[in-house]
Design a protein around this motif. Structure first.
Motif, PDB file in Angstrom:
ATOM      1  N   GLY A 164      31.928 121.323  95.138  1.00  0.00           N
ATOM      2  CA  GLY A 164      30.680 120.878  95.199  1.00  0.00           C
ATOM      3  C   GLY A 164      30.454 120.069  93.755  1.00  0.00           C
ATOM      4  O   GLY A 164      29.161 119.625  93.873  1.00  0.00           O
ATOM      5  N   MET A 165      31.221 119.538  93.051  1.00  0.00           N
ATOM      6  CA  MET A 165      30.940 118.999  91.772  1.00  0.00           C
ATOM      7  C   MET A 165      31.851 117.670  91.737  1.00  0.00           C
ATOM      8  O   MET A 165      32.745 117.559  91.062  1.00  0.00           O
ATOM      9  N   GLY A 166      31.523 116.594  92.498  1.00  0.00           N
ATOM     10  CA  GLY A 166      30.574 116.838  93.631  1.00  0.00           C
ATOM     11  C   GLY A 166      31.406 116.869  94.668  1.00  0.00           C
ATOM     12  O   GLY A 166      32.651 117.238  94.653  1.00  0.00           O
ATOM     13  N   PRO A 167      30.731 117.035  95.847  1.00  0.00           N
ATOM     14  CA  PRO A 167      31.122 117.414  97.327  1.00  0.00           C
ATOM     15  C   PRO A 167      32.236 116.721  97.877  1.00  0.00           C
ATOM     16  O   PRO A 167      33.254 117.070  98.354  1.00  0.00           O
ATOM     17  N   ALA A 168      32.198 115.250  97.403  1.00  0.00           N
ATOM     18  CA  ALA A 168      33.291 114.256  97.829  1.00  0.00           C
ATOM     19  C   ALA A 168      34.535 114.638  97.216  1.00  0.00           C
ATOM     20  O   ALA A 168      35.680 114.827  97.946  1.00  0.00           O
ATOM     21  N   GLU A 212      35.913 111.998  90.304  1.00  0.00           N
ATOM     22  CA  GLU A 212      35.219 111.003  90.990  1.00  0.00           C
ATOM     23  C   GLU A 212      36.146 109.819  90.658  1.00  0.00           C
ATOM     24  O   GLU A 212      36.162 108.946  91.593  1.00  0.00           O
ATOM     25  N   ALA A 268      35.896 118.104  98.575  1.00  0.00           N
ATOM     26  CA  ALA A 268      36.725 117.916  99.945  1.00  0.00           C
ATOM     27  C   ALA A 268      38.266 117.295 100.007  1.00  0.00           C
ATOM     28  O   ALA A 268      38.958 117.385 100.471  1.00  0.00           O
TER      29      ALA A 268
END
Lengths: 250, 250
Positions: free
Chosen positions: B12-16, B211, B19
């Motif tokens: 969720g940190m971040g969601p991308a 990220e 996944a």
């Protein structure tokens, strides 16, 4: 601030497709935020849980219902119970064939909505004015008539491949995607897709197994499949789940 | 048959990135099965759960510890508790900066192992004989000294970008990847990577924010970065989690 609802993804069938569904869901949430004019940030995504649990093979169970028809249901019910306990208000099942047990899952958990992939696809295609489609799927999905029924109820005709072509699809799924041989999988899927579309003069094909788009749909231009509209049910299911998550945020 | 252990992913940190970590973990499990000579099938993967929960921004909290230093910890502890209740024996946190709270998470849940991304990276690079690296990361990760410390303990020297370059990385993360502008993100990351490598004559760069590889590492050849070894910590962390899941299956 974040007025979304908790949702769940029941995966593991196979695990690569489950992880890919989480990716599609995250993208669908970002799209949904843009529509709702919610600034996209990590904190604006809905809480969601991906359960990747071992589940006996769905197609095999459907081939021999007397012996093993119940087998995939038990681990799916267990995982669904855990997703319910985590607060999920809606759950998407990241496997087309597993929808043969959709009724049993929904009946056991009336407190949450179990989305139905074929109904989401049929609803979307009917809305686009599509009249007939070809279906690439597993033996289990053909046998259970999952798409046939949902498409017919939405007024669409569904064409399926010949028996030997259906075997070729299963070969691409089990000896291709599920063991990481994407080149083999692509050959199998593209060959059947082209033959099916030409035979019936189709412009729309539904890729009705989560493993098929992993080898076919990722590359948007497929040799010999130019001009064909390839529908990824997982994409439509992910968008449907995102709509549920943001239903109270609009 | 399946003698694996349940593991969890705190995302969720971040969601991308969360996944994507699930995808890397599934790949790492398939690789692990090949090493252990276990036939790859859906049913041979370990049960694993991906928790994607909203967590306040980690870098912001580290910038103002008095005001918000505790904020990201509470939702992480809650999600970790749920992963423990699901039976997770090991958990990977799919965010580099969140490792600033690694000690607090591990202390609260002594019954499971919380993996540490920087220690996994340091251990792997030391094993390859690497002596010095450049680090691309968030302001929070630089401030917390996460990689500095782990790399130094493993005998490696760590070089970081100039202040204005670090701001450019944050721009690429927050105005690039987190809002879906990958072209902007790529420009920011590639520019800083090239300058940092040239300045110190480095051949290895650690992409120390989940990220960054989403915009930079996916395409293996990056203009101007030929010959540089780009290390994706998420990939090494996913492999470490797969080793834990199969520890009892060998």
């Amino acid at each position: 601030m974040n007025r979304t609802r908790v949702v769940g993804i029941l995966g593991g069938m196979g695990p690569a497709a489950g992880a890919d569904f989480a990716r599609l869901f995250v993208q669908a949430c970002a799209d949904r935020m843009r529509v709702l004019q919610i600034p996209v940030s990590d904190q604006a995504f809905p809480e969601h849980w991906l359960a990747q649990v071992p589940v006996p093979d769905r197609s095999t169970a459907l081939e021999s219902p007397g012996l093993g028809g119940h087998q995939p249901l038990e681990p799916m019910l267990q995982a669904m119970g855990k997703l319910a306990a985590l607060g999920a208000t809606a759950v998407a099942v990241a496997c087309n064939t597993a929808h043969a047990w959709h009724g049993a899952l929904q009946e056991r958990f009336p407190q949450l909505e179990v989305l139905h992939v074929a109904r989401e696809v049929a609803h979307t295609l009917a809305g686009r004015g599509v009249k007939e489609v070809g279906l690439l799927a597993t033996a289990g999905t053909y046998r259970a008539g999952l798409y046939d029924q949902a498409l017919r109820q939405a007024g669409l005709q569904c064409h399926i491949p010949e028996p030997e072509e259906r075997e070729r699809l299963m070969h691409g799924i089990y000896h291709g995607v599920k063991v990481g041989n994407m080149a083999l999988a692509h050959d199998c899927f593209a060959g059947v897709a082209e033959a099916l579309a030409r035979r019936h003069g189709l412009s729309t094909l539904v890729l009705g197994c989560t493993e098929i788009p992993l080898a076919l749909g990722a590359q948007r231009v497929v040799a010999g499949l130019d001009g064909l509209d390839l529908i990824d049910p997982a994409l439509l299911l992910a968008r449907a789940l995102a709509r549920r998550a943001y239903a109270t945020a609009a």
